[in-house]
Design a protein around this motif. Structure first.
Motif, short mmCIF file in Angstrom:
data_model
loop_
_atom_site.label_atom_id
_atom_site.label_comp_id
_atom_site.label_asym_id
_atom_site.label_seq_id
_atom_site.Cartn_x
_atom_site.Cartn_y
_atom_site.Cartn_z
N VAL A 23 -7.95 -3.91 18.46
CA VAL A 23 -7.72 -2.78 17.57
C VAL A 23 -7.48 -1.52 18.39
CG1 VAL A 23 -8.61 -1.49 15.64
CG2 VAL A 23 -9.28 -3.86 15.91
N THR A 24 -8.21 -1.41 19.49
CA THR A 24 -8.06 -0.22 20.33
C THR A 24 -6.64 -0.10 20.89
OG1 THR A 24 -10.35 -0.54 20.97
CG2 THR A 24 -9.06 1.01 22.28
N CYS A 57 -2.69 -5.69 12.92
CA CYS A 57 -3.90 -6.52 12.96
C CYS A 57 -4.07 -7.45 11.76
CB CYS A 57 -5.14 -5.64 13.06
SG CYS A 57 -5.16 -4.62 14.55
N LEU A 58 -3.53 -7.10 10.59
CA LEU A 58 -3.92 -7.85 9.39
C LEU A 58 -3.32 -9.25 9.30
CD1 LEU A 58 -4.21 -5.14 6.62
CD2 LEU A 58 -5.94 -6.08 8.11
N VAL A 118 0.83 -1.20 0.00
CA VAL A 118 0.00 0.00 0.00
C VAL A 118 0.87 1.25 0.00
CG1 VAL A 118 -1.59 1.34 1.43
CG2 VAL A 118 -2.05 -1.06 0.98
N LEU A 119 1.98 1.22 0.73
CA LEU A 119 2.88 2.38 0.75
C LEU A 119 3.81 2.40 -0.45
CD1 LEU A 119 4.00 2.68 4.50
CD2 LEU A 119 2.19 3.91 3.32
N LEU A 142 -2.85 4.53 10.70
CA LEU A 142 -3.53 3.41 10.06
C LEU A 142 -2.58 2.29 9.71
CD1 LEU A 142 -6.25 4.98 9.50
CD2 LEU A 142 -6.27 3.38 7.61
N MET A 143 -1.36 2.64 9.30
CA MET A 143 -0.40 1.60 8.95
C MET A 143 0.01 0.82 10.20
SD MET A 143 0.22 1.16 5.91
CE MET A 143 -1.16 1.78 4.97
N PHE A 163 -4.44 1.00 18.09
CA PHE A 163 -4.75 2.39 17.78
C PHE A 163 -4.11 3.33 18.80
CE2 PHE A 163 -7.67 6.00 18.11
CZ PHE A 163 -7.73 6.41 16.79
N HIS A 202 1.68 11.20 6.06
CA HIS A 202 0.77 11.94 6.94
C HIS A 202 0.54 11.14 8.22
CE1 HIS A 202 -3.05 13.67 8.27
NE2 HIS A 202 -2.80 14.70 7.48
N VAL A 217 -2.04 8.50 8.11
CA VAL A 217 -1.62 7.31 7.37
C VAL A 217 -0.74 6.43 8.27
CG1 VAL A 217 -0.25 6.49 5.43
CG2 VAL A 217 -1.81 8.43 5.13
#
Lengths: 206, 206, 206
Positions: free
Chosen positions: C152-153, C128-129, C51-52, C121-122, C156, C115, C118
């Motif tokens: 996820v928390t 997680c993925l 993605v990056l 999210l990364m 995050f 950013h 981003v």
């Protein structure tokens, strides 16, 4: 058409047949057949191309691949009822698809001069991921994970054989050996029950 | 903001709503809502951008998309209990999301001068893959595969209509037609039970 | 070896252990262990790199990562029976893997000057993925979606803490803080039942 192109076409066509067979088990309509056939057919190769940054992805460069997958889907939509056991046909077609996708994946990675370990993994990934996507999307138990069968192992051995053969033989010959090893192991597992010992929880040693 | 940007934003927002609704059915906390909303919202478009090698991926270039998805998640977290049937709301929102994501996918592929067959597939993939990821992750039966409903077919017809319309009309008009065709078929399927004949195993012909 | 490399290696190793443990629950053979271990180990980081558009993907540039995953798989194949509760070991190893993968993801994104949103999210995606793929492929309920747990928390919050810390502290320190925050929240959730309020359908307000 190079041998690699041929392997890609053959694996797309055969994987598409398996995708369409799974669609028939889920009783989809003809567009659903085409969708699932295409996903299965190009899934593994797409991951290979994206991860290796091979640009453009093979079916973007040559959309005929999608046409091939759609033809396979239509074919299955109108003929699947002929077969007595669709699951059996599916399993064997999947074995054939695996046996052409593994050399396709290994070959592309070697062509791009990647490390042998990467080529090995690309062979396994190209072979296994399309079918894995098909099974995950349809909520079937992935063939990859069927207990007591050689599947990933067949892909792994085939890809490994290709790597060794590449040292001594012309590329085309090496890819054929790869396909033969993969198919022999997978078929032997289906017919004779060949398998590796699986993990079983044993009583703790201490 | 171009029409394509608008379509991307709208599809991100509506898909995020559907992701959050699925999160509400799984009784997650608010961060889980945001995660599932984001995955659903950008999943299809990310595959499109990665496969087309469009750099950077749309939500990396413009992280506002993620903000939009998070807003949608928060919105649903605090209001989902208002709706009597969340499944019904989910199904219809998903129909709307599909109808904006298909033109978004087709449009980007055409903008990059890809082969019509690729554009067709990108429309279908962008429309269907986000929702497919959502359903696979949450172990729900993918809407894509619901038997006897037009879903992939609606995406396919919409994308096809866009390709034809592009020959004769301005791009914006063609994308609107694409959205209209997709939504009409999907809504007709939900309301009137429109469907294509599904595959049924018949007795062997011989 | 930079800190980022170390984090990547550690997360590959620990995620591979969890993948192999899931393989042991599915009673696969040793190649199946290696396959599932590798998928889990490099899944999240591969999505991050693709993605990056970080080229080449980390384990293509340095296939040792795959070797590390295979070693972890072999290790688990021969020792998993020692543990009384494999599920418990799995959950805690997964917590450790999450705590090193989140800083690895956040760090790479910041290194490439993306950013902050981003990078956030990364971090979450890298963390997680891989585990999500493992659970989806094996048809287990994804740990990510376990109700009433911080997962996820935790990712995050850890990633967010890293972003704040980067403003004031050296990069290495910020990544350590990220790991600590992630692990504390995840561990607190497992031990003390820390959680955020989950969504519950309430009677409609009107």
């Amino acid at each position: 058409m190079t041998l690699l192109d041929f392997l890609d076409y053959a694996s797309v066509f055969i994987f598409a047949l398996t995708g369409a067979l799974v669609a028939s088990r889920a009783q989809l309509d003809i567009v659903g057949f085409a969708f699932l056939a295409s996903l299965t057919a190009v899934g593994g190769g797409t991951v290979r191309d994206v991860v290796l940054d091979r640009n453009p992805v093979f079916w973007i460069a040559e959309p005929t691949y999608i046409g091939v997958a759609v033809v396979a889907a239509v074919l299955v939509f109108f003929t699947a009822h002929i077969f007595e056991s669709r699951l059996k046909v599916l399993t064997w077609l999947d074995a054939c698809a695996l046996s052409v996708a593994v050399p396709a994946g290994t070959g592309v990675a070697l062509l791009f001069n990647h490390h042998p370990a990467v080529a090995l993994l690309m062979g396994v990934a190209t072979g296994c991921l399309g079918g894995l996507m098909r099974d995950v999307v349809c909520n079937e138990v992935p063939l990859v994970l069927k207990q007591g069968e050689l599947y990933v192992t067949a892909a792994f051995a085939g890809s490994g054989a290709a790597l060794v053969a590449f040292q001594f033989l012309p590329a085309g010959m090496a890819l054929l050996i790869c396909a033969a090893v993969t198919f022999t192991l997978r078929a032997g597992s289906l017919i004779f029950g060949w398998s590796l010992p699986v993990y079983r929880s044993r009583p703790p040693r201490r």
